[in-house]
Design a protein around this motif. Sequence first.
Motif, mmCIF file in Angstrom:
data_model
loop_
_atom_site.group_PDB
_atom_site.id
_atom_site.type_symbol
_atom_site.label_atom_id
_atom_site.label_comp_id
_atom_site.label_asym_id
_atom_site.label_seq_id
_atom_site.Cartn_x
_atom_site.Cartn_y
_atom_site.Cartn_z
ATOM 1 N N ALA A 1 -1.333 4.540 3.933
ATOM 2 C CA ALA A 1 -0.271 3.098 4.352
ATOM 3 C C ALA A 1 0.841 4.304 5.295
ATOM 4 O O ALA A 1 2.156 4.023 5.599
ATOM 5 N N ALA A 2 1.152 5.091 3.447
ATOM 6 C CA ALA A 2 2.247 5.917 3.454
ATOM 7 C C ALA A 2 2.483 7.474 4.363
ATOM 8 O O ALA A 2 3.714 7.717 4.610
ATOM 9 N N ARG A 3 1.289 7.651 5.400
ATOM 10 C CA ARG A 3 1.724 8.215 6.019
ATOM 11 C C ARG A 3 2.474 7.758 6.928
ATOM 12 O O ARG A 3 2.787 9.087 8.011
ATOM 13 N N GLY A 4 2.714 6.649 7.171
ATOM 14 C CA GLY A 4 3.059 6.369 8.909
ATOM 15 C C GLY A 4 4.294 5.702 8.171
ATOM 16 O O GLY A 4 5.395 5.866 7.741
ATOM 17 N N PRO A 5 4.607 4.604 9.021
ATOM 18 C CA PRO A 5 6.232 3.906 9.273
ATOM 19 C C PRO A 5 6.650 3.536 7.695
ATOM 20 O O PRO A 5 7.272 3.053 7.306
ATOM 21 N N GLY B 1 5.203 4.121 5.015
ATOM 22 C CA GLY B 1 5.824 5.878 3.896
ATOM 23 C C GLY B 1 7.642 5.976 4.293
ATOM 24 O O GLY B 1 7.630 6.631 2.831
ATOM 25 N N GLU B 2 7.526 6.366 5.662
ATOM 26 C CA GLU B 2 8.750 6.563 5.802
ATOM 27 C C GLU B 2 9.913 5.557 5.488
ATOM 28 O O GLU B 2 11.193 5.727 4.775
ATOM 29 N N LEU B 3 9.471 3.803 5.245
ATOM 30 C CA LEU B 3 10.334 2.652 5.081
ATOM 31 C C LEU B 3 10.589 2.823 3.162
ATOM 32 O O LEU B 3 11.709 2.514 2.900
ATOM 33 N N VAL B 4 9.430 3.946 2.093
ATOM 34 C CA VAL B 4 9.314 3.586 1.061
ATOM 35 C C VAL B 4 10.345 4.171 0.667
ATOM 36 O O VAL B 4 11.638 4.520 0.302
ATOM 37 N N THR B 5 10.722 5.680 1.598
ATOM 38 C CA THR B 5 11.621 6.906 1.485
ATOM 39 C C THR B 5 13.135 6.511 1.656
ATOM 40 O O THR B 5 14.656 6.804 0.744
ATOM 41 N N GLU B 6 12.991 5.881 2.951
ATOM 42 C CA GLU B 6 14.715 5.020 3.330
ATOM 43 C C GLU B 6 14.786 4.103 2.134
ATOM 44 O O GLU B 6 16.042 4.091 1.600
ATOM 45 N N HIS C 1 0.820 -1.323 -0.106
ATOM 46 C CA HIS C 1 -0.036 0.364 0.262
ATOM 47 C C HIS C 1 0.788 1.345 0.024
ATOM 48 O O HIS C 1 0.596 1.967 -0.881
ATOM 49 N N ALA C 2 1.941 1.268 0.820
ATOM 50 C CA ALA C 2 2.579 2.398 1.261
ATOM 51 C C ALA C 2 3.282 2.918 -1.071
ATOM 52 O O ALA C 2 3.443 3.833 -1.011
ATOM 53 N N PHE C 3 4.263 1.937 -1.649
ATOM 54 C CA PHE C 3 4.875 1.601 -2.614
ATOM 55 C C PHE C 3 3.304 2.197 -3.113
ATOM 56 O O PHE C 3 3.086 3.089 -4.407
ATOM 57 N N HIS C 4 2.464 2.025 -3.500
ATOM 58 C CA HIS C 4 0.852 2.462 -4.736
ATOM 59 C C HIS C 4 0.936 3.379 -4.372
ATOM 60 O O HIS C 4 0.308 4.710 -5.244
ATOM 61 N N GLU C 5 0.491 4.166 -2.651
ATOM 62 C CA GLU C 5 0.052 5.590 -2.488
ATOM 63 C C GLU C 5 1.152 6.257 -3.068
ATOM 64 O O GLU C 5 1.680 7.790 -3.546
ATOM 65 N N ALA C 6 2.723 5.835 -3.037
ATOM 66 C CA ALA C 6 3.757 6.511 -3.232
ATOM 67 C C ALA C 6 3.784 6.336 -5.122
ATOM 68 O O ALA C 6 5.061 7.362 -5.439
ATOM 69 N N GLY C 7 2.805 5.876 -5.539
ATOM 70 C CA GLY C 7 2.838 6.112 -6.941
ATOM 71 C C GLY C 7 3.465 4.808 -8.600
ATOM 72 O O GLY C 7 3.319 4.794 -9.247
ATOM 73 N N TYR C 8 3.964 3.874 -7.479
ATOM 74 C CA TYR C 8 4.400 3.024 -8.308
ATOM 75 C C TYR C 8 3.165 1.717 -8.836
ATOM 76 O O TYR C 8 2.362 1.540 -7.677
ATOM 77 N N PRO C 9 3.447 1.506 -9.868
ATOM 78 C CA PRO C 9 2.470 -0.016 -9.994
ATOM 79 C C PRO C 9 3.016 -1.320 -9.075
ATOM 80 O O PRO C 9 4.493 -1.268 -8.930
#
Length: 213
Positions: free
Chosen positions: A192-196, A198-203, A22-30
């Motif tokens: 999902a991207a607003r919490g940890p 999402g931070e993991l995707v960024t890291e 969900h975090a990757f999806h919300e960050a715009g990834y297929p």
Amino acid sequence: MLIANLSPRSMGKTTDTGMMGHAFHEAGYPVQLWDADESEHLSQWHEIAGFPFEVKKNATARFAEEYTPLGERGIDIVDVGHTENHPHIADSVLKVADLAIIHMEASMADYQRMHQPRTSTKVETMVRRSALDRPSRQAPPLWVLLNRVRSNVRSEREIRDLLTEAQYNVFTVKIPMLDEIKQATGFPVEKAARGPFGELVTEMQNLGLVKNA
Ligand SMILES: Nc1ncnc2c1ncn2[C@@H]1O[C@H](COP(=O)(O)OP(=O)(O)OP(=O)(O)O)[C@@H](O)[C@H]1O
Ligand SMILES: [Mg+2]
């Protein structure tokens, strides 16, 4: 891009797989998820909650031959059955994974199960030996994600120190013990991207483990 989520036994892997998806999806990834665990928890969660992407099943030693990845920009994430009981599935996934993540609690019990198993093959060994089966002859990068971390800073620091001493790469981002996650299957996922996660995707982007969306 295939991310293999691994653990010797029950260590929060299915929850992390669903939330990472969900975090990757919300960050715009297929995104496409793979359920490579015979328990089919991830698939059941998707059936109940209705994920906005596909979850495919393949809990077999033919995963590497049968899986069809998304294109260049896509993120495929696979929830691999316990390496203690299903090493054949993990071995197959590791032939094609671009990144391997071990999921565990910041506890001595999980550390020992992961790093000093008594009766099964160490996950790190499985990742290392996968090199022989890969066209590049190189194992995928291996990272550790601490999850269900309680606000007991001491045990987290001790486990991080042990992992670092043993030369594991450990994500700075940790997944705390979250009250809203009551059971592995069924709960609806929102933001999902607003919490940890999402931070993991960024890291992962900052480390160059995944490309930007
Ligand atoms: N961050 C979290 N906070 C609170 N509870 C969590 C968290 N992550 C997972 N859990 C809970 O811990 C339990 C195990 O998690 P999960 O089912 O994801 O692990 P698993 O490694 O896939 O286990 P298995 O496939 O063996 O059943 C579940 O009850 C789940 O709801
Ligand atoms: Mg599971």
